[in-house]
Design a protein around this motif. Structure first.
Motif, PDB file in Angstrom:
ATOM      1  N   PRO A   1     -27.171 -18.395   7.492  1.00 14.16           N
ATOM      2  CA  PRO A   1     -26.306 -17.927   6.408  1.00 14.16           C
ATOM      3  C   PRO A   1     -26.477 -18.809   5.176  1.00 14.16           C
ATOM      4  N   THR A   2     -26.408 -18.207   3.995  1.00 16.26           N
ATOM      5  CA  THR A   2     -26.589 -18.955   2.748  1.00 16.26           C
ATOM      6  C   THR A   2     -25.579 -20.091   2.671  1.00 16.26           C
TER       7      THR A   2
ATOM      8  N   THR B   1     -30.805 -21.777   0.941  1.00 18.84           N
ATOM      9  CA  THR B   1     -31.289 -20.721   1.824  1.00 18.84           C
ATOM     10  C   THR B   1     -31.818 -21.210   3.168  1.00 18.84           C
TER      11      THR B   1
ATOM     12  N   PRO C   1     -29.668 -14.437  14.940  1.00 16.93           N
ATOM     13  CA  PRO C   1     -28.245 -14.109  14.835  1.00 16.93           C
ATOM     14  C   PRO C   1     -27.746 -13.226  15.970  1.00 16.93           C
TER      15      PRO C   1
ATOM     16  N   GLN D   1     -21.360 -24.562   5.886  1.00 16.31           N
ATOM     17  CA  GLN D   1     -21.874 -24.293   4.545  1.00 16.31           C
ATOM     18  C   GLN D   1     -22.854 -25.370   4.084  1.00 16.31           C
TER      19      GLN D   1
END
Length: 343
Positions: free
Chosen positions: A152-153, A159, A175, A214
């Motif tokens: 995920p970004t 990236t 995923p 993140q």
């Protein structure tokens, strides 16, 4: 379990122009760079660093582009080759710096390897250096794991797929590859990296993880395997390392998927209790309250006998209603322990 921070360090060190949104775009970029690159062999005593109005330029003999600018990395390598401090040379005028290189350039019988792309010298190596192109590494990854995707970004649009002047890094996950291991859910992933200019080794790291944040920290990783090679000798063997490491990851994923699917089929066919009263009694032995047992019976349906899968599925759905993560975890653990009854 360990937390892996390699991808997070990449996230915070890469500029926007080094990021790629897909594996295909990263591979295409690296292939294009390989096609426009060239290698030149030159004796060190014939390697001239000249002063020009545009700054220092490298002069090569018998090259289509004999006049090359210097990248930061090739400039660093030249300073090391000549035994001068980079910080000191950076403070000099380009005219004085060219004289420093001329006066300190060593003489050798072995030629140097100059790696260039377009009109820039990207690296200067001795004859013992063996180059492995980023595109070759990425192609090996594609062959071994065609269905893996970037993570995920992350923060700032990171990236997980990067290529710069000095090196390449790729982060891949499946995923859809979640499986249960020891009562907890894990998915497979890998890191792969390389440098065409000798900035870092070539390597691959595979693992099973529970979460990616993140910052692209990989949390609670297990079965972490790392292989890496220096760019000397037959470095092409590293391509086999990459293929094998990722192929083994994919094989174990498929085996675990098959085992999990088989376990679910078995749980669907294994009776848990003949009727609601027996289900209540058995759940009580597992530490499930009467109130929860009543909900399980209602959610599991009216078909009898009640199956292990039906009871486990009911507990899982009840756990999903809890707002408190600790309560959900306790219920999920009870469900996982019940699933083992079908083994």
């Amino acid at each position: 379990m360990v937390n892996l921070t390699r991808a997070s360090r990449e996230l915070f060190s890469r500029t926007p122009d080094e990021r790629f949104n897909s594996f295909d775009s990263l591979l295409a970029h690296c292939q294009a760079r390989r096609e426009r690159s060239s290698e030149h062999w030159q004796l060190s005593q014939q390697l001239c660093i000249e002063h020009t109005p545009e700054g220092l330029r490298m002069q090569l003999e018998d090259a289509e582009t004999p006049n090359l600018s210097l990248s930061d990395w090739s400039f660093t390598q030249l300073c090391k080759l000549c035994g001068v401090q980079k910080d000191t040379v950076n403070k000099l005028t380009s005219e004085t710096a060219s004289r420093v290189f001329r006066d300190t350039m060593p003489h050798s019988r072995e030629p140097l390897q100059v790696y260039a792309a377009a009109d820039t010298a990207l690296a200067v190596h001795s004859s013992t250096y063996s180059r492995l192109f980023d595109a070759e590494v990425l192609q090996a990854v594609r062959e071994a794991a065609p269905d893996f995707t970037p993570p995920p970004t992350g923060m700032g649009g990171a990236t997980g797929l990067y290529a710069g002047e000095q090196d390449m890094f790729a982060f891949g996950i499946d995923p859809d590859g979640w499986v249960e291991i020891g009562g907890e859910n894990f998915a497979p992933g890998f890191f792969v990296w390389n440098s065409e200019v000798g900035r870092r080794s070539v390597g691959v790291q595979t693992f099973w993880y529970q979460e990616i944040c993140q910052n692209h920290i990989v949390w609670d990783a297990i079965e972490v395997v790392e292989l890496k090679r220096r760019h000397i000798g037959n470095v092409q063997d590293a391509l086999d390392d990459v293929r094998l490491a990722i192929a083994q990851l994919v094989k174990k994923r498929d085996e675990r998927r098959d085992s999990f699917a088989s376990g679910i089929r078995q749980a669907m066919a294994t009776p848990f209790g003949e009727d609601a009263e027996e289900v209540h009694k058995l759940l009580a032995k597992q530490g499930v309250s009467s109130r929860i047992a009543e909900q399980v019976v209602q959610l599991a349906g009216e078909r009898t006998p009640y199956t292990v899968f039906g009871v486990v599925d009911a507990l899982t759905r009840i756990a999903g209603r809890y707002e408190n993560a600790g309560d959900r975890l306790v219920m999920d653990q009870k469900a996982a322990s019940l699933l083992s009854l079908a083994a």
